[in-house]
Design a protein around this motif. Structure first.
Motif, PDB file in Angstrom:
ATOM      1  N   LYS A   1       0.748  -1.225  -0.118  1.00  0.00           N
ATOM      2  CA  LYS A   1       0.100  -0.015  -0.039  1.00  0.00           C
ATOM      3  C   LYS A   1       0.729   1.239  -0.163  1.00  0.00           C
ATOM      4  O   LYS A   1       0.212   2.323  -0.247  1.00  0.00           O
ATOM      5  CB  LYS A   1      -0.940  -0.175   1.194  1.00  0.00           C
ATOM      6  CG  LYS A   1      -2.019  -1.019   1.052  1.00  0.00           C
ATOM      7  CD  LYS A   1      -2.785  -1.015   2.484  1.00  0.00           C
ATOM      8  CE  LYS A   1      -3.879  -2.256   2.390  1.00  0.00           C
ATOM      9  NZ  LYS A   1      -4.677  -2.217   3.784  1.00  0.00           N
ATOM     10  N   THR A   2       1.993   1.187   0.221  1.00  0.00           N
ATOM     11  CA  THR A   2       3.021   2.298   0.519  1.00  0.00           C
ATOM     12  C   THR A   2       3.842   2.411  -0.917  1.00  0.00           C
ATOM     13  O   THR A   2       4.756   3.400  -1.091  1.00  0.00           O
ATOM     14  CB  THR A   2       4.020   2.173   1.690  1.00  0.00           C
ATOM     15  OG1 THR A   2       5.041   1.021   1.293  1.00  0.00           O
ATOM     16  CG2 THR A   2       3.082   2.000   2.815  1.00  0.00           C
ATOM     17  N   ILE A   3       3.645   1.551  -1.834  1.00  0.00           N
ATOM     18  CA  ILE A   3       4.639   1.568  -3.037  1.00  0.00           C
ATOM     19  C   ILE A   3       4.125   2.233  -4.223  1.00  0.00           C
ATOM     20  O   ILE A   3       2.858   2.120  -4.633  1.00  0.00           O
ATOM     21  CB  ILE A   3       4.873   0.147  -3.546  1.00  0.00           C
ATOM     22  CG1 ILE A   3       5.792  -0.640  -2.247  1.00  0.00           C
ATOM     23  CG2 ILE A   3       5.665   0.011  -4.695  1.00  0.00           C
ATOM     24  CD1 ILE A   3       5.894  -1.946  -2.613  1.00  0.00           C
ATOM     25  N   ASP A   4       4.877   3.169  -4.923  1.00  0.00           N
ATOM     26  CA  ASP A   4       4.614   3.682  -6.085  1.00  0.00           C
ATOM     27  C   ASP A   4       5.378   3.211  -7.156  1.00  0.00           C
ATOM     28  O   ASP A   4       6.509   3.450  -7.317  1.00  0.00           O
ATOM     29  CB  ASP A   4       4.740   5.082  -6.105  1.00  0.00           C
ATOM     30  CG  ASP A   4       3.815   5.992  -5.086  1.00  0.00           C
ATOM     31  OD1 ASP A   4       2.492   5.572  -4.847  1.00  0.00           O
ATOM     32  OD2 ASP A   4       4.288   6.997  -4.592  1.00  0.00           O
TER      33      ASP A   4
ATOM     34  N   LYS B   1      12.557   6.568  -0.446  1.00  0.00           N
ATOM     35  CA  LYS B   1      11.413   6.763   0.329  1.00  0.00           C
ATOM     36  C   LYS B   1      11.441   8.317   0.170  1.00  0.00           C
ATOM     37  O   LYS B   1      12.118   8.859   0.523  1.00  0.00           O
ATOM     38  CB  LYS B   1      11.694   6.379   1.707  1.00  0.00           C
ATOM     39  CG  LYS B   1      10.649   6.127   2.552  1.00  0.00           C
ATOM     40  CD  LYS B   1      10.010   4.753   1.996  1.00  0.00           C
ATOM     41  CE  LYS B   1       8.609   4.514   3.012  1.00  0.00           C
ATOM     42  NZ  LYS B   1       8.996   3.858   4.039  1.00  0.00           N
TER      43      LYS B   1
ATOM     44  N   ARG C   1       6.412   7.743   0.869  1.00  0.00           N
ATOM     45  CA  ARG C   1       6.101   6.667  -0.293  1.00  0.00           C
ATOM     46  C   ARG C   1       7.357   6.146  -0.687  1.00  0.00           C
ATOM     47  O   ARG C   1       8.405   6.629  -1.057  1.00  0.00           O
ATOM     48  CB  ARG C   1       5.241   7.305  -1.416  1.00  0.00           C
ATOM     49  CG  ARG C   1       4.110   8.262  -1.031  1.00  0.00           C
ATOM     50  CD  ARG C   1       2.760   7.003  -0.465  1.00  0.00           C
ATOM     51  NE  ARG C   1       2.571   6.411  -1.894  1.00  0.00           N
ATOM     52  CZ  ARG C   1       1.759   5.220  -1.514  1.00  0.00           C
ATOM     53  NH1 ARG C   1       1.181   4.827  -0.410  1.00  0.00           N
ATOM     54  NH2 ARG C   1       1.593   4.525  -2.712  1.00  0.00           N
ATOM     55  N   THR C   2       7.216   4.789  -1.142  1.00  0.00           N
ATOM     56  CA  THR C   2       8.244   4.086  -1.717  1.00  0.00           C
ATOM     57  C   THR C   2       8.342   4.095  -3.223  1.00  0.00           C
ATOM     58  O   THR C   2       7.254   3.689  -3.714  1.00  0.00           O
ATOM     59  CB  THR C   2       8.376   2.367  -1.305  1.00  0.00           C
ATOM     60  OG1 THR C   2       8.490   2.377   0.055  1.00  0.00           O
ATOM     61  CG2 THR C   2       9.585   1.837  -2.107  1.00  0.00           C
ATOM     62  N   LYS C   3       9.026   4.984  -3.967  1.00  0.00           N
ATOM     63  CA  LYS C   3       8.919   5.448  -5.133  1.00  0.00           C
ATOM     64  C   LYS C   3      10.024   4.561  -6.069  1.00  0.00           C
ATOM     65  O   LYS C   3      11.310   4.766  -5.885  1.00  0.00           O
ATOM     66  CB  LYS C   3       9.344   6.841  -5.397  1.00  0.00           C
ATOM     67  CG  LYS C   3       8.088   7.748  -4.980  1.00  0.00           C
ATOM     68  CD  LYS C   3       8.102   8.925  -5.315  1.00  0.00           C
ATOM     69  CE  LYS C   3       6.902   9.887  -4.878  1.00  0.00           C
ATOM     70  NZ  LYS C   3       6.845  11.347  -5.342  1.00  0.00           N
TER      71      LYS C   3
ATOM     72  N   ASN D   1       8.596  11.306   0.995  1.00  0.00           N
ATOM     73  CA  ASN D   1       7.110  11.723   1.572  1.00  0.00           C
ATOM     74  C   ASN D   1       6.533  10.501   1.928  1.00  0.00           C
ATOM     75  O   ASN D   1       5.484  10.607   1.886  1.00  0.00           O
ATOM     76  CB  ASN D   1       6.506  12.663   0.555  1.00  0.00           C
ATOM     77  CG  ASN D   1       7.089  13.842   0.153  1.00  0.00           C
ATOM     78  OD1 ASN D   1       7.961  14.529   0.965  1.00  0.00           O
ATOM     79  ND2 ASN D   1       7.140  14.465  -1.044  1.00  0.00           N
TER      80      ASN D   1
END
Length: 520
Positions: free
Chosen positions: A79-82, A139, A143-145, A141
């Motif tokens: 849920k935290t991955i872009d 990482k 989010r893991t980008k 903000n």
């Protein structure tokens, strides 16, 4: 195992491409016996693939497409991955862009179109994939980008990949023989088909009769004579990043014995920033890929004479790291110093820059850093300091003229040294922040060659080697991996080498196996 006098498919080379070819051949219904040979001893198993970080570039439809084949993402993490989709057009455009529009269109199309299915085929055959959080994501903000079109790696990198291949080969009954060098291809004079291979197995000369041969023995990157001959001056001084056994023997054998057609960028190679204190003639099987020093986009690089020589921020690391070693190799003494301040040091990859694997040069001021770098080969301390002052001034001016931009290592953020007030002769196009907050860190690097781009021409549909005499397929002879020429020129998109080995290895093995299946 008794050494075979015959087999259905003989694969020469035990890296990723060779194992993919062998596994694919063994899975063809009714195929004959598959044998894989490698001239290295068993303790050097895996070729160059062993020394990689295990990155695979593939087309995908976003996170949901990759989650079923990775083992390191739970529901909360997902849920935290872009992770945006990476389309066929994205992959194709990256190949065309970084190779200067010279990639062979037919080979490129096969690589791109087959990449997703091949990665999933590997997963079905026991290759353990993970999302590459440590190498391909930041990482930002909360989010893991993921960035640079690359998200997949194998568990435990190249070491894990080769372990998985060996397990799959064993399950399929593939016989693997090490300390076995191929020295001659023998062709049936009437049919023109490769019918046997002369090998030296543990100092004894033997002949293996076979229905088909797959060449997957790597390039000539470990051969200083061939490097100087084909790549040019200074290349005999490059550090060998991987196996010392990729010396071009099979390339020369195929050209000599069957007039295999040559293709691709014979003066080009994959070459990275490499620890200047690493072994020179071979990779280290324990430290392996950790000798890579890929943090240059976060800082600057300065040569022995105290000057910058390259735009460290011209593109995302994935699209520059394979050619950055070439830039270092052509600097005085074939060395450079990577430099950062306290703000960006924390973003460096721990596996590459931790004190256990690299000699860290630290200081509380730029003048002190210059003094310490002089102990390690810096010749002009004053110019070193002046270079950093001028860089900082250019950064300040750019920020003054372009307020509001923020530093973001997951995208090309536009933070540059250039502005209306001018700028530097050699710009830094992205991620340009001043180097003025102590403590400071420098690391001495050289050039580490990974693999060469010149190789053999193949039929993209079948993987069959083309004859330079007839311009037709050489019956029963196939090629994959670093021996294949025409895909990469000057540079390559990160992670596409292992994908190429898997895509064309799989295709070559399957087509080779059809030569062994009884008709009717």
């Amino acid at each position: 195992m008794n050494f075979p006098s015959s087999c259905g498919v003989l694969v020469i080379g035990g890296g990723n491409a060779g194992f993919c070819a062998a596994i694919s051949a063994a899975q063809v219904q009714g195929a004959g016996k598959v044998v894989l040979i490698d001239k290295c001893p068993s303790e050097w198993a895996g070729g160059n693939s062993y020394f990689t970080a295990g990155a695979f570039r593939t087309v995908h439809n976003g996170l949901e497409d990759l989650l079923p084949i990775v083992n390191n993402v739970d529901t909360a993490t997902a849920k935290t991955i872009d992770l945006p989709p990476y389309t066929e057009a994205d992959f194709t455009n990256d190949m065309i862009r970084v190779t200067g529009k010279r990639t062979d269109k037919a080979l490129c199309q096969v690589l791109v179109n087959d990449s997703n299915d091949t990665v999933k085929w590997l997963a079905n055959n026991g290759v353990r994939f993970q999302l590459s959080f440590n190498r391909q994501a930041y990482k930002v903000n909360g989010r893991t980008k993921f960035w640079g079109g690359l998200a997949l790696k194998t568990q435990d990198g190249g070491k894990g990949l080769i372990q998985d291949h060996l397990r799959a080969a064993s399950k399929l009954g593939i016989d693997v023989f090490f300390s076995t060098s191929a020295v001659k291809l023998i062709v049936n004079e009437l049919t023109g088909m490769v019918q046997s291979v002369v090998v030296i197995h543990k100092d004894q000369r033997k002949v293996i009769n076979t229905d088909a041969v797959v060449l997957a023995a790597g390039g000539f990157e470990a051969n200083p004579r061939m490097r100087a001959q084909f790549l040019g001056p200074h290349w005999d001084a490059a550090f060998v990043r991987g196996t010392p056994y990729n010396s071009g023997d099979c390339l020369e054998m195929a050209i000599r014995d069957v007039s295999a057609k040559q293709a691709g960028n014979w003066s080009g190679c994959h070459c990275v920033a490499w620890d200047a204190n690493a072994p020179t003639e071979t990779g280290d099987r324990e430290i392996s890929n950790e000798f890579t020093k890929s943090g240059y986009p976060l800082g600057i690089m300065i040569n022995r004479q105290g000057s910058r020589f390259v735009d460290e921020g011209s593109d995302l690391r994935n699209y520059t790291y394979a050619m950055i070693g070439r830039q270092i190799l052509h600097q005085p003494g074939h060395i450079a110093f990577q430099v950062w301040d306290s703000r960006t040091v924390s973003w460096l990859r721990e596996e590459e820059y931790r004190p256990e694997v690299v000699q860290r040069i630290t200081a509380s001021s730029i003048s002190e850093l210059a003094e310490k770098c002089a102990v390690h080969g810096l010749e002009d301390k004053q110019r070193f300091e002046r270079t950093i002052r001028e860089f900082n001034h250019a950064v300040y001016e750019s920020q003054r003229h372009n307020p509001g931009r923020s530093w973001d290592p997951s995208v090309k953020d536009g933070l540059t040294t250039q502005s209306q007030a001018g700028g530097l002769e050699i710009p830094k196009s992205n991620w340009a922040v001043s180097i003025d907050q102590p403590p400071f860190l420098a690391v001495k690097v050289s050039a580490g060659i990974t693999f060469t781009f010149g190789g053999l021409a193949i039929n993209p549909r079948t993987g069959c080697v083309i004859s330079s005499v007839t311009n037709q397929d050489i019956s029963g002879l196939f090629c994959a991996g670093e021996m294949l020429g025409g895909l990469f020129y000057d540079n390559y998109p990160g992670g596409s080498g292992l994908t190429s080995g898997a895509v064309f290895g799989r295709r070559a093995g399957e087509q080779a196996a059809y030569y062994t299946v009884p008709i009717g």
